[in-house]
Write a protein that holds these residues in place. Sequence first.
Motif, PDB file in Angstrom:
ATOM      1  N   VAL A 128      78.708  46.368  56.325  1.00 47.87           N
ATOM      2  CA  VAL A 128      79.631  47.377  56.761  1.00 47.87           C
ATOM      3  C   VAL A 128      80.306  47.531  55.302  1.00 47.87           C
ATOM      4  O   VAL A 128      80.863  46.640  54.666  1.00 47.87           O
ATOM      5  N   ASP A 130      83.182  50.037  53.621  1.00 44.16           N
ATOM      6  CA  ASP A 130      84.130  50.939  53.952  1.00 44.16           C
ATOM      7  C   ASP A 130      84.064  51.598  55.415  1.00 44.16           C
ATOM      8  O   ASP A 130      84.299  52.904  55.332  1.00 44.16           O
ATOM      9  N   ASP A 153      81.600  52.078  57.184  1.00 42.39           N
ATOM     10  CA  ASP A 153      80.216  52.503  57.644  1.00 42.39           C
ATOM     11  C   ASP A 153      79.236  51.379  57.541  1.00 42.39           C
ATOM     12  O   ASP A 153      79.117  50.927  56.588  1.00 42.39           O
ATOM     13  N   ARG A 154      78.255  51.257  58.714  1.00 41.41           N
ATOM     14  CA  ARG A 154      77.349  50.344  58.671  1.00 41.41           C
ATOM     15  C   ARG A 154      76.156  50.868  57.905  1.00 41.41           C
ATOM     16  O   ARG A 154      75.944  52.082  57.862  1.00 41.41           O
ATOM     17  N   LEU A 155      75.508  50.120  57.234  1.00 39.97           N
ATOM     18  CA  LEU A 155      74.351  50.305  56.171  1.00 39.97           C
ATOM     19  C   LEU A 155      73.547  49.536  55.976  1.00 39.97           C
ATOM     20  O   LEU A 155      74.004  48.115  56.347  1.00 39.97           O
TER      21      LEU A 155
END
Lengths: 275, 275
Positions: B54, B56, B58-60
Amino acid sequence: MRDEATAFVPGHITGFFSTHPHEDPTKAGSRGAGLTLTDGVTVTVEPAPESTVVLDGDRLEIDPVTTVLETLDVTARVEAESALPLGSGFGVSGAMTLGTALAANAVFERTLSTNELVTIAHGAEVQAGTGLGDVVAQAHGGIPIRLEPGGPHENVLDAIPARARVEYVSFGELSTADVLSGETDQLTVAGREALSRVVEEPTLPSFIYASRLFARETGLLTDQVREGIEAVAGVGGQASMAMLGETVFAFGTGLSDAGYDPSVCSTHPAGAVLQ
Amino acid sequence: MRDEATAFVPGHITGFFSTHPHEDPTKAGSRGAGLTLTDGVTVTVEPAPESTVVLDGDRLEIDPVTTVLETLDVTARVEAESALPLGSGFGVSGAMTLGTALAANAVFERTLSTNELVTIAHGAEVQAGTGLGDVVAQAHGGIPIRLEPGGPHENVLDAIPARARVEYVSFGELSTADVLSGETDQLTVAGREALSRVVEEPTLPSFIYASRLFARETGLLTDQVREGIEAVAGVGGQASMAMLGETVFAFGTGLSDAGYDPSVCSTHPAGAVLQ
């Protein structure tokens, strides 16, 4: 030319070491491991008609500082303020020497690189017999492991990836020059054993265990230091002796818990820096 | 096993570089020089049944982070907070990768040394094609000069002994992987010239001059970046382009003076550290 420049150099407690003489002082040095400290030395250099060195208000001679100024071909007033006592195993002479190199390079615009300045400072310390590994450790920061001796063009460094609160109590001075000029065979054997232990397991518990064994096996422990280490062990803490000074250091609250009134700092994340 | 561990990794702006491929990713890398920044990435690792990343909130997917977790044989939740945008030449992927290595080693008590962790992170970045020199620079701190490429067992680093206030403005992303997979001959020639200039005179003015020449000669300058650099020059300042991102950086107050509203930070004195 600038008016003045200031460098901060962290203190450095050596836990264990082995000596490696070489006729070229930039290749000589020590293997070992230690803690760089948030307590350190602030060194301010300003151009002056003749060179003088002042530490905490007192004028004194520190040979490697003079050597650095001569090598950079400058005369300057060097004024240092130290949170740490001289001659007690905190690398104060190394800090003054390295800080002088960094600050003088900036003031006199000598355009040398960091490695060149560290080499000059390391060579000056080795030549003076005041230290063998402090300067390169203080340039690195953190908890450096000195795998191969010498200045930055020669040595190999690694580090223990950790931080720690550090407490210390100092009972007095030991002469680094006296110990290093004496018989160092046993010291070399004990230093190698300690290093191989820490290389195998680069952690704080392994470092302090290896340091304590080293202090015992080399016979460098003094009575007061032994007492301090045992008192910390008695309350479940971990301590050892600063090489070379009559100084006990402990992680966490070891010395406070044992009833001492220690100075308190932390490992320093960075090496020496210009301010 | 600990509950969690957090590492801070400074951002890294590369001023110039040349690429050095090798089939062993721990030996591949780049030569060059750059600025590590007080703006950086905080990476927290905690054990989890399956690995997630994750940034900030947001999962990426960040391939080198996954590689590091797999290499350390762990599954974890990696949560990063970045003061810097991804893909804009600040080494955010390198910071996440190195921060994951340091924090995961601490949480899962893997007892690896700093050099071993940096090697793993560097190799993972190179393999993913997301960076060639950020990780070793971010482990070093300051203003590193990468004289020889590769991970810490292979490379040779020096540094510019200085500190600076840094301003930057980012207009958008450039894909490191796209540039690095394209034609790199001209880049290599320009990178070598820039490096020899900075080795000869390791100072901030020489660094920014060499970086600007590099940006021009390699054709990597975009219109917006060129305009920013010229605007800073117009008010007597010094700026160049962050490699690789559509980002202008300047020393002192260059971008503010030129009427931009830049982010402001400083060079970071230390390399990546556990908190």
